[in-house]
Design an enzyme around this catalytic site. Structure first.
Site, PDB file in Angstrom:
ATOM      1  CG  ASP A 196       9.163  12.120  38.710  1.00  0.00           C
ATOM      2  OD1 ASP A 196       8.955  11.956  39.908  1.00  0.00           O
ATOM      3  OD2 ASP A 196       9.898  13.009  38.245  1.00  0.00           O
ATOM      4  CD  GLU A 227       4.731  13.647  41.501  1.00  0.00           C
ATOM      5  OE1 GLU A 227       4.995  13.790  42.692  1.00  0.00           O
ATOM      6  OE2 GLU A 227       5.538  13.867  40.593  1.00  0.00           O
TER       7      GLU A 227
HETATM    8  C1  LAG Z   1       9.030  14.057  41.712  1.00  0.00           C
HETATM    9  N1  LAG Z   1       7.818  14.145  41.400  1.00  0.00           N
HETATM   10  O1  LAG Z   1       7.366  15.139  40.649  1.00  0.00           O
HETATM   11  C2  LAG Z   1       9.574  13.028  42.603  1.00  0.00           C
HETATM   12  O2  LAG Z   1       8.536  12.259  43.189  1.00  0.00           O
HETATM   13  C3  LAG Z   1      10.446  13.709  43.570  1.00  0.00           C
HETATM   14  O3  LAG Z   1      10.923  12.813  44.541  1.00  0.00           O
HETATM   15  C4  LAG Z   1      11.590  14.332  42.775  1.00  0.00           C
HETATM   16  O4  LAG Z   1      12.440  15.113  43.626  1.00  0.00           O
HETATM   17  C5  LAG Z   1      11.082  15.315  41.732  1.00  0.00           C
HETATM   18  N2  LAG Z   1       9.815  15.017  41.209  1.00  0.00           N
HETATM   19  C6  LAG Z   1      12.033  15.341  40.564  1.00  0.00           C
HETATM   20  O5  LAG Z   1      11.964  14.140  39.854  1.00  0.00           O
HETATM   21  C7  LAG Z   1      13.544  14.389  44.172  1.00  0.00           C
HETATM   22  C8  LAG Z   1      13.930  15.044  45.479  1.00  0.00           C
HETATM   23  C9  LAG Z   1      14.659  16.344  45.244  1.00  0.00           C
HETATM   24  C10 LAG Z   1      15.821  16.132  44.324  1.00  0.00           C
HETATM   25  C11 LAG Z   1      15.254  15.608  42.995  1.00  0.00           C
HETATM   26  C12 LAG Z   1      16.299  15.364  41.950  1.00  0.00           C
HETATM   27  O6  LAG Z   1      12.735  15.285  46.228  1.00  0.00           O
HETATM   28  O7  LAG Z   1      15.192  16.798  46.521  1.00  0.00           O
HETATM   29  O8  LAG Z   1      16.496  17.329  44.145  1.00  0.00           O
HETATM   30  O9  LAG Z   1      14.596  14.360  43.248  1.00  0.00           O
HETATM   31  O10 LAG Z   1      17.238  14.444  42.390  1.00  0.00           O
HETATM   32  C13 LAG Z   1      17.914  17.257  44.235  1.00  0.00           C
HETATM   33  C14 LAG Z   1      18.471  18.103  45.362  1.00  0.00           C
HETATM   34  C15 LAG Z   1      18.334  19.573  45.012  1.00  0.00           C
HETATM   35  C16 LAG Z   1      18.949  19.848  43.638  1.00  0.00           C
HETATM   36  C17 LAG Z   1      18.254  18.979  42.615  1.00  0.00           C
HETATM   37  C18 LAG Z   1      18.807  19.167  41.215  1.00  0.00           C
HETATM   38  O11 LAG Z   1      17.768  17.804  46.578  1.00  0.00           O
HETATM   39  O12 LAG Z   1      19.016  20.332  46.006  1.00  0.00           O
HETATM   40  O13 LAG Z   1      18.813  21.204  43.261  1.00  0.00           O
HETATM   41  O14 LAG Z   1      18.472  17.625  42.995  1.00  0.00           O
HETATM   42  O15 LAG Z   1      20.128  18.782  41.131  1.00  0.00           O
END
Ligand code: LAG
Ligand code: CA
Length: 462
Positions: A196, A227
């Site tokens: 990741d 990735e």
């Molecule tokens: C990845 N690849 O580089 C993952 O495939 C992707 O799904 C991950 O984002 C990201 N990197 C971090 O590992 C996912 C969600 C984000 C989420 C994050 C952390 O797409 O939306 O962000 O995982 O859980 C979330 C909230 C944000 C917040 C953040 C930090 O949506 O609003 O700011 O968490 O707390």
């Protein structure tokens, strides 16, 4: 570039995104193993945050709270038993490794408890990491502390990815802790990693971590798929592909364009992408499904046909995405109020189990039968009907039109009656579905179903 073919018998991987461990184990035994998948990719198995919301969003698992393996997919014992069960079924397990960061600064403030029951707070994970193990504001050139320009090396590597506390992967201690986590997985029988956010880990750090990996139970180096999005210079797929494979994110963009337009353009699929033997090729993953860079899970017919194309072709290692249906971004798979994901039920609309679709299984059989034979006998009508052979071992036609198309094709196969694998193949000496007759001239008259495929191989000869 297609020159070095990666396609091999038994290389197809099912990406069972956020299936719980009991369900993954069951799928390995009843579907993946018996139907010739070589591997399964599973969601991040390490402990993660557990937010104080009524519903637990899917992305909790991308915020590690520790490296023990009690997660919303099951306990460490269940994880371990799943890996063994899958291996026994002939299916290797690949783990999504979240090693660039820990949890988000907006959640550490909650002082919440993780799935494992670990208490953590800002940059502090007892027994694992303390403040010194993270990049601080001074290490990152942006005022927000977040990566803002993904093509800026310093930002990409040392700033926080969307507030996620960024590990000092240049430190010996951090590298060691990560390597220890990954090697524990290997000792449980895991065969490789989807790394990741690899683009956010400096190349030298990524190399040091990979160099520290133990051999797998198969006696080989772990398979590593990094990735890396877009990117230039040190941040490019080309740079990271020196260390292993990379995710086929550009391939998924090309596939979306073709299947929403004209698949005749796929004649050159892969030509301008990373080398075939370095690409983990898929139609979508959990991110691109949501951000619409690729086709989406809800584009059911196109997702299936595009997946059949990836399996039939010779570009990259093929992966099939199978996961839960979602309506809004934060939706999670069916879970209990404690956040624990419940067993996958493919009979309900909550799950989209493409990995076991009969037409997809037929194309996995096709892939295993043709091995590394090159794509030959390409033909297209310029308007969404394509066909090609894999050497003289197999032949397929794919029709991306909303009506069936009947035509005579040059198959490159020996004369004979073949059973179409998409409609059930050869069963007890007869065709379960369609029979395709190849004449002495190698030609066959075939009716290619609307948004569907036909596929025959040397092993489906009557
Ligand atoms: C990845 N690849 O580089 C993952 O495939 C992707 O799904 C991950 O984002 C990201 N990197 C971090 O590992 C996912 C969600 C984000 C989420 C994050 C952390 O797409 O939306 O962000 O995982 O859980 C979330 C909230 C944000 C917040 C953040 C930090 O949506 O609003 O700011 O968490 O707390
Ligand atoms: Ca980083």
């Amino acid at each position: 570039t297609k020159s070095a073919s990666a396609a091999k018998s038994g290389d197809a991987i099912a990406n069972l995104f956020q299936w719980n461990w009991a369900s993954v184990a069951q799928e390995c035994t009843t579907v993946l193993g018996p139907n010739g998948y070589g591997g399964v990719q599973v969601a991040p198995p390490q402990d993660s945050i557990k937010v104080n919301w009524d519903n637990h969003p899917w992305w909790e698992v991308y915020q590690p709270a520790g490296y023990d393996l009690n997660s919303r997919m099951g306990s460490e014992a269940q994880f371990r038993s799943m890996v063994q069960t899958c291996r026994d079924a002939g299916v290797k397990v690949y783990v999504d490794a979240v090693i660039n960061h820990m949890s988000g600064s907006d959640f550490t403030a909650e002082g919440a408890t993780s799935y494992s029951g670990n208490k953590y707070s800002s940059m502090t994970y007892p027994g694992l990491y303390t403040k010194d193990d993270f990049h601080q504001a001074a290490d990152c050139p942006t005022a927000s502390g977040n990566v803002e320009d993904y093509d800026n090396v310093k930002q990409a590597h040392f700033c926080q990815l969307g507030k996620l506390e960024d590990l000092k992967t240049e430190s010996t201690y951090v590298r060691g802790a990560i390597t220890k986590y990954l090697n524990k997985l290997t000792s449980y029988g895991v065969s490789g990693f989807r790394v990741d956010a690899a683009k956010h880990i400096p190349l030298a750090d990524m190399k040091a971590i990979i160099d520290g990996l133990d051999k797998t139970a198969d006696g080989t180096a772990p398979y590593v798929a990094l990735e890396v999005f877009g990117g230039k210079g040190e941040l490019s797929q080309a740079a990271y592909s020196e260390l292993g494979s990379v995710l086929g994110l550009d391939a998924s963009v090309d596939l979306k364009k073709a299947f929403n337009g004209n698949i005749s353009t796929l004649k050159s699929f892969g030509d301008n992408l990373v080398a075939s033997d370095r690409s983990l090729t898929f139609v979508m993953n959990h991110d691109t499904d949501r951000n619409e860079d690729s086709l989406q899970l809800k584009n059911t017919a196109k997702h299936r046909l595009a997946t059949q194309f990836v399996l039939a072709g010779d570009y990259g290692r093929a992966q099939v995405y199978s996961s839960f249906s979602w309506k809004s971004y934060d939706d999670a798979p069916p879970s209990g109020s404690n956040g624990m994901i419940t067993d996958t039920d493919c009979a309900t609309a909550a799950w989209d189990c493409l990995d076991r679709d009969p037409g997809v299984l037929g194309m996995v059989a096709f892939r295993n039968s043709v091995g590394d034979a090159a794509v030959k006998n390409w033909s297209d009508d310029g308007a969404n009907l394509i066909s090609f052979s894999r050497g003289a071992k197999g032949w397929t036609a794919l029709n991306n039109n909303s009506s069936a198309k009947s035509q005579s094709f040059s198959t490159g196969l020996a004369e004979g009656s073949y059973c179409d694998l998409i409609t059930g193949g050869l069963k007890d000496g007869a065709c379960a579905g369609t029979t395709v007759k190849v004449g002495a001239d190698g030609r066959a008259s075939v009716n290619a179903p609307a948004q569907g495929a036909v596929a025959i191989t040397q092993d489906s000869l009557l």
